[in-house]
Write an enzyme that holds these catalytic residues in place. Structure first.
Site, short mmCIF file in Angstrom:
data_model
loop_
_atom_site.label_atom_id
_atom_site.label_comp_id
_atom_site.label_asym_id
_atom_site.label_seq_id
_atom_site.Cartn_x
_atom_site.Cartn_y
_atom_site.Cartn_z
N ALA A 20 0.81 -1.23 0.00
CA ALA A 20 0.00 0.00 0.00
C ALA A 20 0.84 1.27 0.00
O ALA A 20 0.32 2.35 0.22
CB ALA A 20 -0.94 0.00 1.21
N ARG A 22 2.03 2.76 -2.45
CA ARG A 22 1.68 3.61 -3.61
C ARG A 22 0.58 2.91 -4.41
O ARG A 22 0.15 1.80 -4.06
CB ARG A 22 2.90 3.87 -4.49
CG ARG A 22 3.33 2.65 -5.27
CD ARG A 22 4.53 2.92 -6.18
NE ARG A 22 4.78 1.77 -7.01
CZ ARG A 22 5.90 1.54 -7.67
NH1 ARG A 22 6.90 2.40 -7.57
NH2 ARG A 22 6.04 0.47 -8.42
N SER A 144 -6.62 -9.89 -11.08
CA SER A 144 -6.53 -9.19 -12.36
C SER A 144 -7.29 -9.97 -13.41
O SER A 144 -7.48 -11.20 -13.27
CB SER A 144 -5.04 -9.12 -12.74
OG SER A 144 -4.89 -8.81 -14.10
N TYR A 158 2.46 -14.31 -14.40
CA TYR A 158 1.70 -13.39 -13.55
C TYR A 158 0.27 -13.89 -13.44
O TYR A 158 -0.31 -13.98 -12.34
CB TYR A 158 1.78 -12.00 -14.17
CG TYR A 158 0.90 -10.92 -13.57
CD1 TYR A 158 1.22 -10.32 -12.36
CD2 TYR A 158 -0.24 -10.47 -14.25
CE1 TYR A 158 0.43 -9.30 -11.84
CE2 TYR A 158 -1.02 -9.45 -13.76
CZ TYR A 158 -0.69 -8.86 -12.54
OH TYR A 158 -1.48 -7.85 -12.04
N LYS A 162 -1.99 -15.03 -10.21
CA LYS A 162 -3.28 -14.37 -9.95
C LYS A 162 -4.43 -15.38 -9.95
O LYS A 162 -5.35 -15.29 -9.13
CB LYS A 162 -3.55 -13.29 -11.01
CG LYS A 162 -2.68 -12.05 -10.89
CD LYS A 162 -2.97 -11.31 -9.62
CE LYS A 162 -2.42 -9.91 -9.56
NZ LYS A 162 -2.35 -9.41 -8.15
N1 LIG Z 1 -1.64 -1.61 -12.46
C1 LIG Z 1 -2.51 -2.32 -13.17
O1 LIG Z 1 -2.83 -2.03 -14.33
C2 LIG Z 1 -3.15 -3.54 -12.52
C3 LIG Z 1 -4.09 -4.28 -13.25
C4 LIG Z 1 -4.68 -5.38 -12.67
C5 LIG Z 1 -4.32 -5.75 -11.38
N2 LIG Z 1 -3.39 -5.02 -10.70
C6 LIG Z 1 -3.03 -5.46 -9.35
O2 LIG Z 1 -3.22 -4.39 -8.42
C7 LIG Z 1 -2.27 -4.53 -7.36
C8 LIG Z 1 -1.52 -3.22 -7.17
O3 LIG Z 1 -0.89 -2.84 -8.39
P1 LIG Z 1 -0.16 -1.42 -8.56
O4 LIG Z 1 -0.26 -1.09 -10.00
O5 LIG Z 1 -0.67 -0.46 -7.55
O6 LIG Z 1 1.35 -1.85 -8.20
P2 LIG Z 1 2.62 -0.92 -7.82
O7 LIG Z 1 3.83 -1.66 -8.27
O8 LIG Z 1 2.44 0.50 -8.28
O9 LIG Z 1 2.57 -0.88 -6.22
C9 LIG Z 1 2.63 -2.06 -5.47
C10 LIG Z 1 3.41 -1.85 -4.19
O10 LIG Z 1 3.62 -3.18 -3.68
C11 LIG Z 1 4.90 -3.25 -3.10
N3 LIG Z 1 5.35 -4.64 -3.09
C12 LIG Z 1 5.87 -5.35 -4.13
N4 LIG Z 1 6.22 -6.59 -3.71
C13 LIG Z 1 5.90 -6.65 -2.38
C14 LIG Z 1 6.05 -7.64 -1.39
N5 LIG Z 1 6.62 -8.83 -1.66
N6 LIG Z 1 5.63 -7.38 -0.11
C15 LIG Z 1 5.07 -6.18 0.20
N7 LIG Z 1 4.93 -5.18 -0.72
C16 LIG Z 1 5.34 -5.41 -1.99
C17 LIG Z 1 5.77 -2.36 -3.97
O11 LIG Z 1 6.93 -1.91 -3.25
C18 LIG Z 1 4.81 -1.23 -4.35
O12 LIG Z 1 4.93 -0.11 -3.47
C19 LIG Z 1 -1.38 -5.71 -7.72
O13 LIG Z 1 -1.85 -6.87 -7.08
C20 LIG Z 1 -1.56 -5.82 -9.21
O14 LIG Z 1 -1.27 -7.12 -9.68
C21 LIG Z 1 -2.81 -3.92 -11.23
#
Ligand SMILES: NC(=O)c1ccc[n+]([C@@H]2O[C@H](COP(=O)([O-])OP(=O)(O)OC[C@H]3O[C@@H](n4cnc5c(N)ncnc54)[C@H](O)[C@@H]3O)[C@@H](O)[C@H]2O)c1
Length: 253
Positions: A20, A22, A144, A158, A162
Site C-alpha cells: 500500500a 503507492r 486481475s 503473472y 493471480k
Molecule cells: N496496475 C494495473 O494495471 C493492474 C491491473 C490489474 C491488477 N493489478 C493489481 O493491483 C495490485 C496493485 O498494483 P499497482 O499497480 O498499484 O502496483 P505498484 O507496483 O504500483 O505498487 C505495489 C506496491 O507493492 C509493493 N510490493 C511489491 N512486492 C511486495 C512484497 N513482496 N511485499 C510487500 N509489498 C510489496 C511495492 O513496493 C509497491 O509499493 C497488484 O496486485 C496488481 O497485480 C494492477
C-alpha cells in the site's frame, strides 16, 4: 428529519493493506480510513510504507515486510492488534516485465507465483485464526483480468499466480463461511500506474489501451477502494467466494 443511513461504516475495524505504499493499495488504504477503519500500511520498502502512512494521517500506521516471507509476515502481524480486514494487494514483483512464456527463463517464474499466490497464503495464514476466533473477518484479494482469462500480452506467469489466488480464495471462503469470515477477489482491469520507472513506450501503450475501456478511462485506486469498503462492511456479509470484475466495463470471458 430522517438521519441518512450509515451504511458501510468501518469504525472500530482494523485493516491491513499489503503493497500500500503507492498505487492501488494506497487508494484502498485511503478509502478504508475514510470509512472509519484504522489501517496498517504494508510495503516491501519501509520508507514507502512510512511516507504513505504519514500522508494518510493518524489512522494509518506503517508495517513493512515482504508478503513472500512467512516468518516476517507472522512476526510483524503478531506485533499489532488483530486484523479484521485483510486486503491482499501486493502483486507486482519489482522486476516485472512483459514476456511471452516461451522467452522466459525458468529462473523468472517463481517471483510471480511467490508474490501473487504465496504472498496471499502467507498473509491469510497470519490472520485467519484470529478472525475465525472472533467470528468476524474479511479477506479481499486483488487479482486481475490476467487471472481470469488468456491475454496475449506476455503475462502468463503473472496470470498463473493471480489465478491461483482466485482459486485459493474460493476454497478459503467455503472453509470459513460458518465463522463469520468472507473471502472475495477483485479482478481488476487496466489501472493508472504510479510507478516513476515506467518507460515512455509503456505509458504510450497504456494511454492507447485506455481508449478501449468502455467507460473511457483507466481505473484508480479509489475505484478499487470503494469496492473494498463495500466488501469489508457488515452489509456485505452474504457475499463470499466471489470474483468480481472491477474494470470499467471491459468484457471478460
Ligand atoms: N496496475 C494495473 O494495471 C493492474 C491491473 C490489474 C491488477 N493489478 C493489481 O493491483 C495490485 C496493485 O498494483 P499497482 O499497480 O498499484 O502496483 P505498484 O507496483 O504500483 O505498487 C505495489 C506496491 O507493492 C509493493 N510490493 C511489491 N512486492 C511486495 C512484497 N513482496 N511485499 C510487500 N509489498 C510489496 C511495492 O513496493 C509497491 O509499493 C497488484 O496486485 C496488481 O497485480 C494492477
Amino acid at each position: 428529519m430522517c438521519k441518512p443511513l450509515a451504511m458501510f461504516d468501518l469504525t472500530g475495524r482494523t485493516a491491513l493493506v499489503t503493497g500500500a505504499g503507492r498505487g492501488v493499495g494506497l487508494g484502498i488504504a485511503a478509502s478504508l480510513i475514510e470509512a472509519g477503519a484504522t489501517v496498517y500500511v504494508n510495503d516491501l520498502i519501509p520508507e514507502r510504507a512510512e511516507a504513505a502512512a504519514n500522508g494518510l494521517g493518524p489512522n494509518a500506521r506503517p508495517l513493512a515486510f515482504s508478503v513472500t516471507d512467512l516468518e516476517a509476515v507472522r512476526a510483524s502481524i503478531n506485533t499489532v492488534e488483530p486484523i479484521d480486514i485483510l486486503v491482499n494487494n501486493a502483486g507486482i514483483p519489482p522486476a516485472m516485465r512483459p514476456m511471452k512464456f516461451r522467452d522466459m527463463d525458468p529462473g523468472e517464474w517463481a517471483a510471480y507465483v511467490d508474490v501473487n499466490l504465496y504472498g496471499v497464503v502467507n498473509c491469510v495464514k497470519a490472520t485467519i485464526d484470529a478472525m475465525c476466533d472472533r467470528r468476524w473477518g474479511r479477506v479481499i484479494t486483488i487479482s486481475s483480468g490476467a487471472g481470469t482469462q488468456g491475454l496475449n500480452i506476455g503475462v502468463s506467469m503473472y496470470g498463473a499466480g493471480k489465478g491461483g489466488a482466485i482459486s485459493f480464495m474460493r476454497h478459503l471462503a467455503v472453509e470459513t463461511a460458518r465463522n463469520g469470515v468472507t473471502a472475495n477477489t477483485l479482478a481488476l482491469g487496466l489501472m493508472e500506474r504510479d510507478d516513476p520507472d515506467l518507460t515512455e513506450e509503456s505509458r504510450t501503450v497504456t494511454a492507447a489501451m485506455a481508449k478501449q475501456v468502455p467507460v473511457g478511462r483507466l481505473g484508480t485506486g479509489r475505484d478499487i477502494g470503494s469496492t473494498c469498503v463495500f466488501l469489508a462492511s457488515n452489509e456485505a456479509e452474504w457475499i463470499t467466494g466471489q470474483t468480481i470484475a472491477v474494470n470499467g466495463g471491459a468484457v471478460t470471458t
